[in-house]
Each structure stands twice: as C-alpha cells, then as structure tokens.
Scaffold this motif. Structure first.
Motif, PDB file in Angstrom:
ATOM      1  N   VAL A 186       0.833  -1.205   0.000  1.00 54.13           N
ATOM      2  CA  VAL A 186       0.000   0.000   0.000  1.00 54.13           C
ATOM      3  C   VAL A 186       0.866   1.253   0.000  1.00 54.13           C
ATOM      4  O   VAL A 186       0.615   2.198  -0.763  1.00 54.13           O
ATOM      5  CB  VAL A 186      -0.947   0.001   1.220  1.00 54.13           C
ATOM      6  N   LEU A 187       1.921   1.274   0.810  1.00 50.82           N
ATOM      7  CA  LEU A 187       2.802   2.440   0.868  1.00 50.82           C
ATOM      8  C   LEU A 187       3.574   2.623  -0.430  1.00 50.82           C
ATOM      9  O   LEU A 187       3.794   3.753  -0.889  1.00 50.82           O
ATOM     10  CB  LEU A 187       3.766   2.317   2.042  1.00 50.82           C
ATOM     11  N   ASP A 188       4.000   1.521  -1.036  1.00 48.91           N
ATOM     12  CA  ASP A 188       4.712   1.617  -2.314  1.00 48.91           C
ATOM     13  C   ASP A 188       3.813   2.184  -3.408  1.00 48.91           C
ATOM     14  O   ASP A 188       4.270   2.936  -4.282  1.00 48.91           O
ATOM     15  CB  ASP A 188       5.238   0.238  -2.739  1.00 48.91           C
ATOM     16  N   TYR A 189       2.530   1.835  -3.347  1.00 50.83           N
ATOM     17  CA  TYR A 189       1.578   2.352  -4.327  1.00 50.83           C
ATOM     18  C   TYR A 189       1.270   3.819  -4.051  1.00 50.83           C
ATOM     19  O   TYR A 189       1.145   4.636  -4.962  1.00 50.83           O
ATOM     20  CB  TYR A 189       0.291   1.530  -4.278  1.00 50.83           C
ATOM     21  N   GLY A 190       1.155   4.173  -2.776  1.00 54.90           N
ATOM     22  CA  GLY A 190       0.873   5.549  -2.390  1.00 54.90           C
ATOM     23  C   GLY A 190      -0.531   5.717  -1.842  1.00 54.90           C
ATOM     24  O   GLY A 190      -1.505   5.319  -2.490  1.00 54.90           O
ATOM     25  N   VAL A 191      -0.645   6.293  -0.648  1.00 53.98           N
ATOM     26  CA  VAL A 191      -1.949   6.562  -0.039  1.00 53.98           C
ATOM     27  C   VAL A 191      -2.340   7.990  -0.396  1.00 53.98           C
ATOM     28  O   VAL A 191      -1.843   8.952   0.188  1.00 53.98           O
ATOM     29  CB  VAL A 191      -1.908   6.379   1.490  1.00 53.98           C
ATOM     30  N   THR A 192      -3.234   8.144  -1.355  1.00 54.75           N
ATOM     31  CA  THR A 192      -3.654   9.453  -1.832  1.00 54.75           C
ATOM     32  C   THR A 192      -5.124   9.695  -1.504  1.00 54.75           C
ATOM     33  O   THR A 192      -5.848   8.765  -1.139  1.00 54.75           O
ATOM     34  CB  THR A 192      -3.462   9.566  -3.348  1.00 54.75           C
ATOM     35  N   ARG A 193      -5.552  10.935  -1.656  1.00 53.26           N
ATOM     36  CA  ARG A 193      -6.960  11.270  -1.397  1.00 53.26           C
ATOM     37  C   ARG A 193      -7.893  10.523  -2.347  1.00 53.26           C
ATOM     38  O   ARG A 193      -8.996  10.146  -1.965  1.00 53.26           O
ATOM     39  CB  ARG A 193      -7.187  12.780  -1.486  1.00 53.26           C
ATOM     40  N   SER A 194      -7.434  10.308  -3.585  1.00 49.38           N
ATOM     41  CA  SER A 194      -8.274   9.599  -4.554  1.00 49.38           C
ATOM     42  C   SER A 194      -8.461   8.135  -4.165  1.00 49.38           C
ATOM     43  O   SER A 194      -9.480   7.523  -4.497  1.00 49.38           O
ATOM     44  CB  SER A 194      -7.670   9.688  -5.957  1.00 49.38           C
ATOM     45  N   LEU A 195      -7.505   7.578  -3.438  1.00 49.80           N
ATOM     46  CA  LEU A 195      -7.602   6.177  -3.026  1.00 49.80           C
ATOM     47  C   LEU A 195      -8.713   5.980  -2.000  1.00 49.80           C
ATOM     48  O   LEU A 195      -9.368   4.937  -1.969  1.00 49.80           O
ATOM     49  CB  LEU A 195      -6.263   5.711  -2.448  1.00 49.80           C
ATOM     50  N   VAL A 196      -8.944   6.988  -1.168  1.00 48.81           N
ATOM     51  CA  VAL A 196      -9.935   6.855  -0.089  1.00 48.81           C
ATOM     52  C   VAL A 196     -11.204   7.672  -0.346  1.00 48.81           C
ATOM     53  O   VAL A 196     -12.159   7.577   0.432  1.00 48.81           O
ATOM     54  CB  VAL A 196      -9.328   7.274   1.269  1.00 48.81           C
ATOM     55  N   LYS A 197     -11.231   8.462  -1.405  1.00 44.36           N
ATOM     56  CA  LYS A 197     -12.319   9.431  -1.592  1.00 44.36           C
ATOM     57  C   LYS A 197     -13.691   8.767  -1.629  1.00 44.36           C
ATOM     58  O   LYS A 197     -14.626   9.197  -0.947  1.00 44.36           O
ATOM     59  CB  LYS A 197     -12.103  10.229  -2.871  1.00 44.36           C
ATOM     60  N   ARG A 198     -13.845   7.726  -2.434  1.00 44.24           N
ATOM     61  CA  ARG A 198     -15.165   7.097  -2.553  1.00 44.24           C
ATOM     62  C   ARG A 198     -15.607   6.488  -1.233  1.00 44.24           C
ATOM     63  O   ARG A 198     -16.783   6.552  -0.863  1.00 44.24           O
ATOM     64  CB  ARG A 198     -15.153   6.045  -3.649  1.00 44.24           C
TER      65      ARG A 198
END
Length: 357
Positions: free
Chosen positions: A132-144
């Motif tokens: 998950v960290l390698d992919y990146g935790v962004t606002r778009s990942l959690v927005k929905r």
C-alpha cells in the motif's frame, strides 16, 4: 474566491493568450479551465456569459451530519466554517490511513482467507502495508469510501469499492501489457483491498466522531421501530412527510418455458409478497442514507424557492451541485449558504425524528 482574486491577472492572461503560459494544462479539466478563464474575462468586460457556474458541496453527506449534530470539528473538515484555507476531508482521512499503514510495517498480525473447504490463505499484514505504501496513499484512493460512509457504507462495501476502483483496473493494465505485474500481489489485490478497507473505515470513524454517533442513533431508532413492526417516519422542515418502510419479503423465482421445446432464453422473473413485519436489517442499513438524502433534498428545494423569489430562474441542480449563470453567481452562492444555515439553525432534525417515532 480568494484564489481567484490572488490569481486574477494570470487568469485573464490565460483567456487572452492560452498558449503563452501552459499552467492551465495542470488543471483536472484543462479545456474547461480555459473556457472558465474566457468567461471570467468576458464577465469583467460586461459581455454576456452563458457558461454555468456550479457550487458543489464538500462531501455533502458529512456536511449534513455534522450540521445536525452541531459538530464543529467535522464542520471544519467539510468547509462549513469560514476559514481562509479550504479544508479537505479526503486528504485528512488519507493522512490518517497512511499513519496507520506505516505503523503496520512492524506488525506481526496476519489476515486469513478461506480459499476452499480445506484451504486457508494467510497473508502477513506487514507485507500488505508495504504494498500500500509503495503504491501511495492518496486522497483519490480513499475518496469514494469517505463519500459513501455517510450513506451507511461499511467495511465490506468499502472493500468492494476499492476492488472496483483500484484493483480491477490495475489487473486490466496487467492483461494489456501496460504493467508487468499487479502492484498489490498475484491475487488481483483482494487481500490488499480487505486490509485497506478496514484501515480506511476505522480512520473515517475516528475522524468524524460525532456524525458516527448520529448514524448509530438513527440506526437504533430504525431497529426499535422495525422490532415493533412499524416504519420510520419523519417530516422535513418544508413539511414533506417521509416514510422508510422495509417490510419482510418472501421472494420466489419462477422459471418460464415455451410449450414442450423449452426456450433458448430462460426467463426467471421474481415475484414477492410481504410476509408481515419489518425487516430490521434493511431498515437499519437504509435509515441513515435516507435521512441524509431527505435533508439534502430539503436544502435543494429551499435554495430553489429562495432563488425564484429573488428572480434567479436559470438553475442547474444535481444532488449537492448548484449551478446558475455567472452574473447571478455571487447572490446565488449566498443563497446556498443562507438556506443551509436556516435549515439547521431553525430545526433540530435528531429531536424531531425521535418525537415522530
């Protein structure tokens, strides 16, 4: 408004000569941004402008829940408070999720998945956290996930959303040869989605504490009413009566055939009839989104009525998006804010629904 005032010269320059400064290409919708710059220039020059201006809510479900619960902390996160810098509830949750995932890098926990009657798959949480960290935790990942929380989305529902929005598109990229491997493992991201949905759900609940209490309160009312065989009812401030009725249903499927040859396409229409009483589970799941949508719709109607009285007749409305013509935008935005304050300053929705049930 502040951002526009701070960048007005650059915006006008973009309208007059968009190819001289390509900063607009970094916008989410570049050509719409340029069109807006041109519309702004024309409006300032007194020319007619017909590009609609829209004002969207900042996670409207949480806006309504924080307003009816008088939660100042959540209100700031969804921009109900007057601050110089806009808040971002999605980024706030993403930051909280990232902290939790980073802490799991040293975790010794495992997630277990039943793959068959005799096989159980075990995945270390630390390895999932690293992916998950390698992919990146962004606002778009959690927005929905954040958007749908106000409408009773739970952990399992959030897992389905993550699979649909993130994991499956990456699987398609692998099949198309655009990626050499799936960034979340050889299971198509299933374990990572299970892990991430739990982390995200917990982060949301911890971030919006009082709205979470309101949702539990509404669900308690639905459980009690369903237990006694009654629907949940309430009346909006405009006098619209609402009934949430979730009866127990006996569902049966009927197979149809044509003569004695059968059919190439078998139809299986469903018939159902009420068996008495209320479905407690369905009512509990539906009450929070239904209640929030009712007040969301009430606010929209209040906006339209006030705008009509003030001569604003050209409107574009979709859920929490309010649109009008640019020359009416300043007053229209004030109407949106004023009616929202009026909706909750003059009413106590949580006490009203308690009294009506």
């Amino acid at each position: 408004m502040w951002w526009i005032e701070d960048n007005i010269e650059r915006l006008i320059a973009t309208a007059n000569a968009p190819l001289e400064d390509l900063w607009w290409t970094e916008a989410d919708k570049p050509f719409l941004f340029v069109a807006a710059c041109m519309a702004l220039r024309d409006a300032l020059e007194g020319k007619p402008v017909h590009v609609p201006v829209s004002f969207d809510g900042s996670c409207s479900g949480l806006q309504h829940l924080s307003a009816m619960s008088r939660c100042e902390e959540t209100s700031r996160l969804v921009n109900l408070c007057n601050t110089r810098k806009p808040a971002d509830i999605y980024q706030t949750v993403a930051d909280a999720v990232k902290l939790k995932v980073e802490a799991d890098l040293a975790s010794e926990r495992v997630l277990s998945f039943k793959e068959s009657e005799t096989t159980v798959r075990v995945v270390p949480v630390a390895s999932l956290a690293r992916m998950v960290l390698d992919y990146g935790v962004t606002r778009s990942l959690v927005k929905r996930n954040v958007m749908t929380y106000s409408y009773s989305s739970k952990r399992s529902g959030m897992q389905d959303q993550i699979m649909k929005d993130t994991m499956r598109p990456k699987q398609l990229d692998v099949l198309a040869g655009e990626l050499s491997h799936h960034p979340f493992g050889d299971d198509g991201g299933f374990a990572a989605a299970r892990y991430l949905s739990e982390i995200t759900y917990n982060a949301i609940v911890e971030t919006v504490k009082r709205p979470a209490v309101v949702m539990n309160y509404l669900q308690d009312i639905a459980r009690v009413m369903s237990h006694h065989g009654h629907p949940v009812v309430w009346t909006t401030p405009l006098g619209l009566p609402v009934m949430l009725r979730c009866p127990n249903i006996d569902l049966s499927i009927v197979d149809l055939y044509l003569h004695d040859r059968g059919m190439k396409i078998r139809l299986a229409p469903r018939t159902n009839h009420e068996t008495g009483g209320m479905n407690k589970k369905n009512a509990t799941q539906a009450v929070a989104p239904s209640f929030v949508h009712a007040y969301d719709a009430c606010h929209l109607m209040m906006v339209v009525l006030r705008a009509k009285r003030e001569g604003i007749n050209s409107l574009a409305l979709v859920h929490d998006s309010f649109g009008c013509l640019p020359n009416e935008a300043q007053r229209f935005r004030e109407i949106i804010n004023e009616t929202f304050v009026e909706l909750y300053a003059n009413n106590d929705p949580l006490e009203q629904i308690r009294q009506e049930n």
